[in-house]
Write an enzyme that holds these catalytic residues in place. Sequence first.
Site, short mmCIF file in Angstrom:
data_model
loop_
_atom_site.label_atom_id
_atom_site.label_comp_id
_atom_site.label_asym_id
_atom_site.label_seq_id
_atom_site.Cartn_x
_atom_site.Cartn_y
_atom_site.Cartn_z
N LYS A 170 0.84 -1.20 0.00
CA LYS A 170 0.00 0.00 0.00
C LYS A 170 0.88 1.26 0.00
CE LYS A 170 -2.13 2.06 3.39
NZ LYS A 170 -2.79 2.30 4.63
N ASP B 174 -6.54 0.75 0.63
CA ASP B 174 -6.57 0.95 2.08
C ASP B 174 -7.95 0.56 2.60
OD1 ASP B 174 -8.25 3.00 1.43
OD2 ASP B 174 -7.19 4.54 2.56
#
Length: 301
Positions: A169, A187
Amino acid sequence: MSAKKAAPAKKAVAKKVAAKKAVAGKAVAKKAAPAEKIAVKPPANESRTALVRRARRINRELAEVYPYAHPELDFENPFQLVVATVLSAQTTDLRVNQTTPALFAKYPTPEDLAAANPEEVEEILRPCGFFRAKTRSVIGLSKALAEDFGGEVPGRLEDLVKLPGVGRKTAFVVLGNAFGRPGITVDTHFQRLVRRWQWTGETDPDKIEAAVGALFPKSDWTDLSHHVIWHGRRICHARKPACGACPIAPLCPAYGEGETDPEKAKKLLKYEKGGFPGQRLKPPQAYLDAGGRPAPPLGAG
Ligand code: SF4
């Protein structure tokens, strides 16, 4: 899916369109007419083509609502972005933006931070929470940058994920925003919203990334991530999505999961107060209006 959600009465559609106008202002209100023609329906039998069309339409609508969507972390170079992104875990971007100026003033390069006294770094990072672990991560990743990458942040996914505290991420945030390489940031907001929109049934972040990536051209990936995350932060919240004030309600199969009354929904909207637009305290020039003032965020004023 209830019958109510599956085939809302005309009145409900009119309510949603009114909410859309109220929230999104003139620019989006102009687009309300075509949205009215789309009935909210469960996409159970939705063809692949229809899904791609609906997904891209949602992204286009969100681009109109959040034209200034951008990473909400202040940074001036890839090193600052990777550190700020690591610090942003479990806290707000605004908090990070309030903390990093002191950090980067004292330790402007990976070499400086690698050689820092951890206790002094902890003091600076204390407001970000988990400050001991975060201190270990940022000093660790600075050491790795200094020792293995000549003090430069690498521009490849496989190198970035080797840095302490950097997962896929964070790596995609850095690649997309500091290197201009398309990436999807999965996310918590992204996961929740794409599930609500039934873009994919996957639950594993890597599989979500692949499934959603297949719905869009690569060139859209980075902006798409910003749009979805901004929408999750401001309107489509985890516990109380503000459906009655949502500009993409006519395209959303989960309409009704949150408050549908436009007035009550409006009160649920969240906008950060630290810096405009979004949370960024030092927005880049591109996000300022003609007078040099930050463009106001959606619904402000
Ligand atoms: S769940 Fe509600 S707030 Fe979220 S996108 Fe759908 S209509 Fe909008």
